[in-house]
Design an enzyme around this catalytic site. Structure first.
Site, PDB file in Angstrom:
ATOM      1  N   PHE A 132      -2.253   6.381   5.347  1.00 47.09           N
ATOM      2  CA  PHE A 132      -1.238   5.348   5.239  1.00 47.09           C
ATOM      3  C   PHE A 132       0.086   5.926   5.741  1.00 47.09           C
ATOM      4  O   PHE A 132       0.442   7.052   5.388  1.00 47.09           O
ATOM      5  CB  PHE A 132      -1.111   4.863   3.800  1.00 47.09           C
ATOM      6  N   ASP A 211      -4.310  10.571  -2.599  1.00 45.72           N
ATOM      7  CA  ASP A 211      -3.683   9.254  -2.726  1.00 45.72           C
ATOM      8  C   ASP A 211      -4.789   8.278  -3.119  1.00 45.72           C
ATOM      9  O   ASP A 211      -5.719   8.030  -2.341  1.00 45.72           O
ATOM     10  CB  ASP A 211      -3.033   8.847  -1.397  1.00 45.72           C
ATOM     11  N   TYR A 236      -0.523  -1.902  -8.407  1.00 43.62           N
ATOM     12  CA  TYR A 236      -0.477  -3.338  -8.101  1.00 43.62           C
ATOM     13  C   TYR A 236      -1.661  -3.822  -7.280  1.00 43.62           C
ATOM     14  O   TYR A 236      -1.742  -5.020  -6.990  1.00 43.62           O
ATOM     15  CB  TYR A 236       0.832  -3.711  -7.402  1.00 43.62           C
ATOM     16  N   LYS A 237      -2.585  -2.961  -6.914  1.00 46.13           N
ATOM     17  CA  LYS A 237      -3.765  -3.403  -6.159  1.00 46.13           C
ATOM     18  C   LYS A 237      -4.891  -3.729  -7.142  1.00 46.13           C
ATOM     19  O   LYS A 237      -4.839  -4.728  -7.846  1.00 46.13           O
ATOM     20  CB  LYS A 237      -4.151  -2.337  -5.137  1.00 46.13           C
ATOM     21  N   ARG A 385      -8.778  -7.545   7.327  1.00 43.87           N
ATOM     22  CA  ARG A 385      -9.124  -6.735   6.169  1.00 43.87           C
ATOM     23  C   ARG A 385      -9.333  -7.633   4.953  1.00 43.87           C
ATOM     24  O   ARG A 385      -8.529  -8.519   4.679  1.00 43.87           O
ATOM     25  CB  ARG A 385      -7.999  -5.734   5.906  1.00 43.87           C
TER      26      ARG A 385
END
Length: 426
Positions: A132, A211, A236-237, A385
């Site tokens: 990322f 991560d 938050y995912k 995605r």
């Protein structure tokens, strides 16, 4: 003879699946199939009420007293221990605090300082080119900061990028201080074998930062079993903590007392309310915190954590693998001939919980899908995605989503002019 795959047969499987009942624990708009939980999870029931309680009761009535009476001060550690149960963490190793970006900076800085003491020749931060972007940017920024402040000449910290596990293993030499990897790749969904890769990194003398942004709450994780050094991630995912909810940092207990972190704010002080004029770090995970915590956002995280802890992670993982397999099968059979190329690994052990396809008009197709109530997202270059979140997605949801995709491709609905207009957030 194989039974034909139909929506009815999938509905029968859903009816017999106890995990499907968890869907009632979330608030989702009617008529929406939400395939973006890998970017922002759905709203858990109880989260809004908890935020209102913090605002109207704890803040409104308790005022400043609530730092003590409502447990605000200990909330980052209390919730950290809850989350730690999903990460294979021991009590006192996890804090929910700050952002993933800041926590990554702290973890990398800790690793470099530890290596500076133990093996000063190790000055390379190794990470994956397809990491990322913020992970790469923070590594580069940290190296630049350390170099700019150094009085040494001729020796510098640097960031090196690798593209595969073979390249990673080949690059692990006596110069590598720390390796920063995303357990699950944000774009493709490919997943590293944490145990094997951590062992290889340690065998070379380097430390590792994982991560877990696209892994926590989606795949089984055991950081202590893997003997990892540091881990960071967001809530938050798949943990459904809310937009911009505080992130987490996990640090193996063996590193707790070896690091004086560069963001040495008062919340990481051993005794913050002594108001001392010099910094003495806490001797536990608190030393990886910085400043005053965002209480309302922290409080909302707990609703999602409680749901995740109530579910069986083994069952969540099994359903995730089944739903991704189903998505792939349906796209490849019902959307064949429309140029969709799978970029997610088929092998179960090599993927997380989202599935990605490449198409030259990926952005427009995703925009058309969202307009039809099927919410996925888009990542450059050309990647559609889809986050597969078994706590609120069913087999029939997958069928219906692919049917919408097939219709959009068959009718060329994605070619409408408005779908080519890029939003600021994709």
């Amino acid at each position: 003879m194989t039974t034909p795959l139909t929506r009815q047969s999938l509905a029968q499987l859903d009816a017999a699946d106890p995990l499907v009942a968890f869907g009632d624990r979330f608030n989702l708009p009617e008529g929406v199939i939400y395939l973006d939980g890998n970017s922002l999870g759905a709203l858990p029931k109880g989260a809004a009420e908890r935020a209102a309680q913090v605002v109207t009761e704890e803040w409104g009535q308790g005022l400043i007293r609530s730092w003590n009476t409502a447990g605000w001060f200990e909330m980052p550690l209390k919730l950290g221990d809850k989350l730690g149960r999903l990460l294979g963490a021991n009590p006192g190793e996890t804090a929910i605090t700050d952002t993933t970006t800041l926590n990554l900076f702290k973890a990398l800085a800790s690793a470099l300082r530890t290596q500076k003491a133990d093996a000063p020749q190790r000055r390379v931060i190794l990470t994956e080119r397809d990491n990322f972007p913020t992970d790469i940017y923070i590594a580069q920024g940290l190296a630049d900061l350390v170099n700019s402040l150094s009085q040494e000449t001729g020796v510098a910290y640097e960031v090196k990028l690798i593209d595969s596990e073979a390249q990673l293993r080949a690059a692990l030499d006596e110069t590598v201080a720390v390796v920063a990897l995303s357990h699950v790749n944000y774009r493709t969904g490919s997943m590293w074998d944490m145990d094997q890769v951590t062992a290889a990194i340690h065998a070379s003398g380097a430390l590792v930062v994982w991560d877990l942004a696209h892994a926590a709450g989606a795949v089984p994780i055991d950081l202590n079993s893997a003997d990892a050094d540091y881990a960071v991630g967001c809530t938050y995912k798949y943990l459904n903590g809310g937009p911009g909810s505080p992130a987490f940092i996990w640090v193996n207990a063996r590193h707790h007392e070896r690091f004086w972190q560069p963001l040495s704010g008062w919340w990481s002080h051993k005794s913050p309310f002594e108001m001392a004029d010099s910094y003495t770090p806490a001797n536990d995970i608190r030393r990886f915190m910085c400043g005053t915590q965002p209480v309302t956002s922290l409080a909302m995280i707990e609703a999602g954590l409680d749901i995740a802890l109530e579910a069986d992670m083994g069952k969540v993982r099994a359903n995730s693998l089944e739903l991704v397999d189903l998505f792939i099968e349906l796209v490849e059979t019902r959307c064949a001939g429309y140029g969709l190329e799978l970029v997610t690994p088929r092998e179960h052990a090599a993927r997380g919980s989202h599935v990605s396809f490449r198409h030259e008009h990926g952005y427009e197709i995703i925009a058309a899908l969202i307009d039809q109530g099927v919410i996925g997202d888009y990542r450059e270059p050309e990647v559609l995605r889809f986050g597969i979140t078994p706590l609120y997605l069913t087999r029939t949801d997958i069928w219906d989503a692919v049917e919408k995709l097939r219709e959009i491709l068959h009718t060329n609905a994605w070619q409408r002019e408005e779908y080519a207009v890029r939003n600021a957030v994709t």
